[in-house]
Motif scaffolding. Sequence first.
Motif, PDB file in Angstrom:
ATOM      1  N   PHE A 282       0.821  -1.210   0.000  1.00 49.10           N
ATOM      2  CA  PHE A 282       0.000   0.000   0.000  1.00 49.10           C
ATOM      3  C   PHE A 282       0.852   1.256   0.000  1.00 49.10           C
ATOM      4  CE2 PHE A 282       1.106  -0.486   4.433  1.00 49.10           C
ATOM      5  CZ  PHE A 282       1.171   0.809   4.929  1.00 49.10           C
ATOM      6  N   MET A 283       0.198   2.351  -0.354  1.00 51.12           N
ATOM      7  CA  MET A 283       0.729   3.704  -0.189  1.00 51.12           C
ATOM      8  C   MET A 283      -0.397   4.563   0.378  1.00 51.12           C
ATOM      9  SD  MET A 283       3.128   4.494  -3.498  1.00 51.12           S
ATOM     10  CE  MET A 283       4.565   3.488  -3.873  1.00 51.12           C
ATOM     11  N   VAL A 284      -0.019   5.695   0.975  1.00 51.09           N
ATOM     12  CA  VAL A 284      -0.993   6.614   1.565  1.00 51.09           C
ATOM     13  C   VAL A 284      -0.756   7.993   0.980  1.00 51.09           C
ATOM     14  CG1 VAL A 284      -1.908   7.622   3.693  1.00 51.09           C
ATOM     15  CG2 VAL A 284      -1.033   5.272   3.702  1.00 51.09           C
ATOM     16  N   ASN A 285      -1.809   8.645   0.513  1.00 51.40           N
ATOM     17  CA  ASN A 285      -1.696   9.980  -0.071  1.00 51.40           C
ATOM     18  C   ASN A 285      -1.007  10.957   0.881  1.00 51.40           C
ATOM     19  OD1 ASN A 285      -2.881   9.283  -2.467  1.00 51.40           O
ATOM     20  ND2 ASN A 285      -4.898  10.108  -1.978  1.00 51.40           N
ATOM     21  N   ASP A 286      -0.258  11.875   0.291  1.00 52.00           N
ATOM     22  CA  ASP A 286       0.387  12.974   1.023  1.00 52.00           C
ATOM     23  C   ASP A 286       1.499  12.523   1.960  1.00 52.00           C
ATOM     24  OD1 ASP A 286      -1.291  14.886  -0.195  1.00 52.00           O
ATOM     25  OD2 ASP A 286      -2.852  14.524   1.296  1.00 52.00           O
ATOM     26  N   THR A 287       1.942  11.285   1.837  1.00 52.55           N
ATOM     27  CA  THR A 287       3.088  10.822   2.621  1.00 52.55           C
ATOM     28  C   THR A 287       4.357  10.958   1.772  1.00 52.55           C
ATOM     29  OG1 THR A 287       2.780   8.547   1.850  1.00 52.55           O
ATOM     30  CG2 THR A 287       1.701   9.177   3.936  1.00 52.55           C
ATOM     31  N   LYS A 288       5.507  10.800   2.399  1.00 53.68           N
ATOM     32  CA  LYS A 288       6.772  10.879   1.672  1.00 53.68           C
ATOM     33  C   LYS A 288       6.808   9.856   0.537  1.00 53.68           C
ATOM     34  CE  LYS A 288       9.521  12.426   5.669  1.00 53.68           C
ATOM     35  NZ  LYS A 288       8.408  12.426   6.641  1.00 53.68           N
ATOM     36  N   GLU A 289       6.323   8.658   0.817  1.00 51.57           N
ATOM     37  CA  GLU A 289       6.353   7.597  -0.201  1.00 51.57           C
ATOM     38  C   GLU A 289       5.499   7.958  -1.417  1.00 51.57           C
ATOM     39  OE1 GLU A 289       7.968   6.374   3.376  1.00 51.57           O
ATOM     40  OE2 GLU A 289       5.906   7.097   3.086  1.00 51.57           O
ATOM     41  N   MET A 290       4.341   8.581  -1.164  1.00 49.87           N
ATOM     42  CA  MET A 290       3.461   8.930  -2.278  1.00 49.87           C
ATOM     43  C   MET A 290       4.015  10.120  -3.062  1.00 49.87           C
ATOM     44  SD  MET A 290       0.809   7.549  -3.531  1.00 49.87           S
ATOM     45  CE  MET A 290      -0.317   7.873  -4.887  1.00 49.87           C
ATOM     46  N   ILE A 291       4.617  11.070  -2.373  1.00 54.38           N
ATOM     47  CA  ILE A 291       5.250  12.208  -3.052  1.00 54.38           C
ATOM     48  C   ILE A 291       6.366  11.705  -3.964  1.00 54.38           C
ATOM     49  CG2 ILE A 291       6.677  14.267  -2.694  1.00 54.38           C
ATOM     50  CD1 ILE A 291       5.074  14.704  -0.069  1.00 54.38           C
ATOM     51  N   LEU A 292       7.159  10.767  -3.469  1.00 51.14           N
ATOM     52  CA  LEU A 292       8.240  10.195  -4.264  1.00 51.14           C
ATOM     53  C   LEU A 292       7.692   9.403  -5.447  1.00 51.14           C
ATOM     54  CD1 LEU A 292      11.301   9.888  -4.427  1.00 51.14           C
ATOM     55  CD2 LEU A 292      11.129   7.907  -2.906  1.00 51.14           C
ATOM     56  N   HIS A 293       6.629   8.649  -5.220  1.00 54.22           N
ATOM     57  CA  HIS A 293       5.963   7.880  -6.280  1.00 54.22           C
ATOM     58  C   HIS A 293       5.526   8.805  -7.419  1.00 54.22           C
ATOM     59  CE1 HIS A 293       3.492   4.785  -8.096  1.00 54.22           C
ATOM     60  NE2 HIS A 293       2.372   5.451  -7.865  1.00 54.22           N
ATOM     61  N   GLU A 294       4.953   9.955  -7.087  1.00 54.60           N
ATOM     62  CA  GLU A 294       4.522  10.913  -8.106  1.00 54.60           C
ATOM     63  C   GLU A 294       5.729  11.534  -8.807  1.00 54.60           C
ATOM     64  OE1 GLU A 294       1.574  11.412  -9.144  1.00 54.60           O
ATOM     65  OE2 GLU A 294       0.330  10.493  -7.594  1.00 54.60           O
ATOM     66  N   PHE A 295       6.763  11.838  -8.049  1.00 59.46           N
ATOM     67  CA  PHE A 295       7.939  12.496  -8.615  1.00 59.46           C
ATOM     68  C   PHE A 295       8.639  11.603  -9.647  1.00 59.46           C
ATOM     69  CE2 PHE A 295      12.524  13.213  -8.605  1.00 59.46           C
ATOM     70  CZ  PHE A 295      12.604  14.576  -8.850  1.00 59.46           C
ATOM     71  N   LEU A 296       8.740  10.319  -9.364  1.00 56.45           N
ATOM     72  CA  LEU A 296       9.529   9.410 -10.199  1.00 56.45           C
ATOM     73  C   LEU A 296       8.846   9.028 -11.501  1.00 56.45           C
ATOM     74  CD1 LEU A 296      10.885   7.058  -7.394  1.00 56.45           C
ATOM     75  CD2 LEU A 296      12.205   8.731  -8.704  1.00 56.45           C
ATOM     76  N   CYS A 297       7.548   9.254 -11.591  1.00 56.10           N
ATOM     77  CA  CYS A 297       6.821   8.838 -12.797  1.00 56.10           C
ATOM     78  C   CYS A 297       7.143   9.755 -13.979  1.00 56.10           C
ATOM     79  CB  CYS A 297       5.316   8.843 -12.545  1.00 56.10           C
ATOM     80  SG  CYS A 297       4.352   8.276 -13.978  1.00 56.10           S
ATOM     81  N   ASP A 298       7.444   9.159 -15.114  1.00 49.84           N
ATOM     82  CA  ASP A 298       7.658   9.907 -16.353  1.00 49.84           C
ATOM     83  C   ASP A 298       6.301  10.120 -17.029  1.00 49.84           C
ATOM     84  OD1 ASP A 298       8.380  10.995 -18.742  1.00 49.84           O
ATOM     85  OD2 ASP A 298       9.599   9.306 -19.429  1.00 49.84           O
ATOM     86  N   ASN A 299       5.714  11.283 -16.779  1.00 50.33           N
ATOM     87  CA  ASN A 299       4.371  11.543 -17.289  1.00 50.33           C
ATOM     88  C   ASN A 299       4.335  11.807 -18.792  1.00 50.33           C
ATOM     89  OD1 ASN A 299       2.964  11.356 -14.761  1.00 50.33           O
ATOM     90  ND2 ASN A 299       3.864  13.330 -14.192  1.00 50.33           N
ATOM     91  N   GLU A 300       5.517  11.919 -19.405  1.00 49.38           N
ATOM     92  CA  GLU A 300       5.575  12.137 -20.850  1.00 49.38           C
ATOM     93  C   GLU A 300       5.580  10.823 -21.628  1.00 49.38           C
ATOM     94  OE1 GLU A 300       5.435  15.257 -22.057  1.00 49.38           O
ATOM     95  OE2 GLU A 300       5.259  15.884 -19.960  1.00 49.38           O
ATOM     96  N   SER A 301       5.752   9.717 -20.934  1.00 46.33           N
ATOM     97  CA  SER A 301       5.860   8.418 -21.598  1.00 46.33           C
ATOM     98  C   SER A 301       4.555   7.631 -21.443  1.00 46.33           C
ATOM     99  CB  SER A 301       7.021   7.622 -20.995  1.00 46.33           C
ATOM    100  OG  SER A 301       6.959   6.266 -21.386  1.00 46.33           O
ATOM    101  N   HIS A 302       3.944   7.288 -22.560  1.00 45.56           N
ATOM    102  CA  HIS A 302       2.720   6.473 -22.518  1.00 45.56           C
ATOM    103  C   HIS A 302       3.019   5.085 -21.953  1.00 45.56           C
ATOM    104  CE1 HIS A 302       0.282   9.436 -24.527  1.00 45.56           C
ATOM    105  NE2 HIS A 302       1.134   9.503 -25.542  1.00 45.56           N
ATOM    106  N   GLU A 303       4.201   4.556 -22.267  1.00 48.91           N
ATOM    107  CA  GLU A 303       4.582   3.239 -21.752  1.00 48.91           C
ATOM    108  C   GLU A 303       4.715   3.269 -20.230  1.00 48.91           C
ATOM    109  OE1 GLU A 303       8.152   2.514 -23.966  1.00 48.91           O
ATOM    110  OE2 GLU A 303       7.122   1.157 -25.346  1.00 48.91           O
ATOM    111  N   ALA A 304       5.313   4.353 -19.713  1.00 50.39           N
ATOM    112  CA  ALA A 304       5.470   4.479 -18.261  1.00 50.39           C
ATOM    113  C   ALA A 304       4.115   4.603 -17.586  1.00 50.39           C
ATOM    114  CB  ALA A 304       6.341   5.688 -17.930  1.00 50.39           C
TER     115      ALA A 304
END
Length: 390
Positions: A282-304
């Motif tokens: 699991f992950m929880v919104n607004d936690t460090k883990e979720m912030i990092l999860h959002e940061f690492l995603c390549d939103n420009e890549s359809h494959e990602a």
Amino acid sequence: MLSEKQKNEVLKLISYKQEGAYWDFKKQWYEDGKQADLLHDIICMANNLENRDAYIIIGIDEEKDYCVNDLTNSADRKTTQMLVDFLRNKKFMGGIKPHVMVEPLQLENGVIDVIIVKNGYYTPYVLEENYRSVNANNIYTRIMDSNTPKNKTAEISHIEYLWKKRFRLLDTSLERAFFYLKSKEDWLDVEDNSSMIRKYYKYAPEYIIEHCECDDRDGYEYYLFSQMDSRPHWHNIYIRYHQTTLFSTIGIALDGGRYFTNVPWTGFLFEGLNEKNISFKFMVNDTKEMILHEFLCDNESHEALSARGKFEECILIFFSEEEKEDFKKYAADKWIERQKYLEDEQLPYMKLPKSYRQDAFKEEYENAIVLRKMLKEYRKCKNRDFENIS
């Protein structure tokens, strides 16, 4: 609705039989002629010096030993929407207004209302136009059990504190790092010959995030099999301030490296030691883990984005820690019905080395499917309960 934690906190504050730096008692709701008092109280609570949510607890009679003054039939009661509309018409500097909610609380001797003034970083909240006796440009706050008078402004040391809060100068280096991670566009690549992938925050280049392949980890997790390429590629992730490591975790390159993220947390459905306990990721919104999860995603890549979608279908993402704990109780009670949630479900093909027990991965994947369905069901039930209360 107030969470159990909030309910317990409100009851504890009432038991003190005195007001404090982030809570205030009112016997009844503010009448039409007292709207300036309402606005003043909200601003003072939003600018509280405790750096936390504040409460205006309505329906407590201080003159009668802090007993409950039942609000059930009060004509002056306000809802969250009514308070939001009230604040919307007031001109705050920068257009930034306090975030407020109204929650009823049923007690043994009647109903009270709690105005929750949410903690925010945009302090000080200040009017740019007078509203009745509440002055524009005055900075109001709350010291102990007293608000700044309407015709005065806060002391300079308190004003400095509120501005420091806005600019995150009161945060630790770790808190600041994760605040900066929310502005993904402000992180730039470090160009060097290192095998690490490294970025720095352009407005404070002493903050670095980096990750490299992990040499001592090659195991499988069930969520790898949601991808076209299920081979594991583990990484170490570090967030550093100068040479100090502030935070570290494990990363995983999914679908042959098309998508990279940090690993989710592991939780357990049943409390205590239990050989048959059910684990979940699991992950929880607004936690460090979720912030990092959002940061690492390549939103420009359809494959990602496609790989991310498949990954998130295998884990639980909670709105809050309170929701997670409440859901666990719901799911534990329903777990006897597990099999019905698996009707017509097909698992992906799992290719594993011979040293692994395929049935264990199959069970984990099935549990993830069941829990995801239960979470949707749980939220529908909660929404119906909320609508009935409203």
